[in-house]
Design a protein around this motif. Sequence first.
Motif: not given
Lengths: 124, 143
Positions: A96-100, A103-104, A107-108
């Motif tokens: 999941v390279d590029g995952l912010d 934000l993750y 949002s969780l």
Amino acid sequence: MAASSISSGALVTLQELNPSSPIFKQGASFRVTGKLQEYNLEAAIAVIVDGNVSLKIDTQHLNINLRSGSIYQFIGELHIEPNNEAIIKARVGRNVDGLDINLYHQSLQLLRKFEAEQINSRTS
Amino acid sequence: MEVALYNIDVKILSLQFPLCFPSPKDPSSFSCKGTFLSRAEIVGFLVTHDVKHRRSLRFTIDDRTRCIPPVSCSTSSPLLTSPCATHQVFDRLPQWRKTCFSDSVGCQGAGRITVFRGIIQNIVSDVVSGTDPDAQVLHWLDL
């Protein structure tokens, strides 16, 4: 309604997976996310980190290329070693390279709030 | 107040599936906490897939709240936007499965909500097996 027989991976941060946590149970399914710090090819054991916490992942059932420094997400079952060390026996995993990450995590928190509302409305 | 969202792919969590009940007035729609809907979009990890008698492809998506019971697409429901899906998908299934449906990928499926033998499932007409790592986060924020 009949439920699926496959357990869903509860989404947790590595910080939440510690022996004092109520979710720290043998065989529980989790989804974890972290940066790959090291990988032992012979034992198929990866170590991911999130902040200052690390977690071992058993990747023997996976067929993915692991690159040190990349971010990965794994779903698997928690195995607690006799010395109380946790290891996730992964059944699926992905890069999941590029995952912010910020934000993750934010949002969780929102998602958990939303789920709690859904569950409350179901029981009320 | 009742809200009707027919023929719209409504973003939902699998946790909400048990809250959906077939509408007594219209069997093709489902009531979910006062909202009537007929289609749903789900996003998560593809955890299993299998082919039934070369007629339908069934797969399971783990969106972290539950593993959504069989999501399926059949030969009668063409897969529309997946770049490697075609109407003749079953003729080229081995390659298609390899590229689109290797387990361990993120998957987004949208389609009709149905009930089969008491299990709510989603007959998808639109599948994207994506590499966008933020797809699920954006899905959560749109709930």
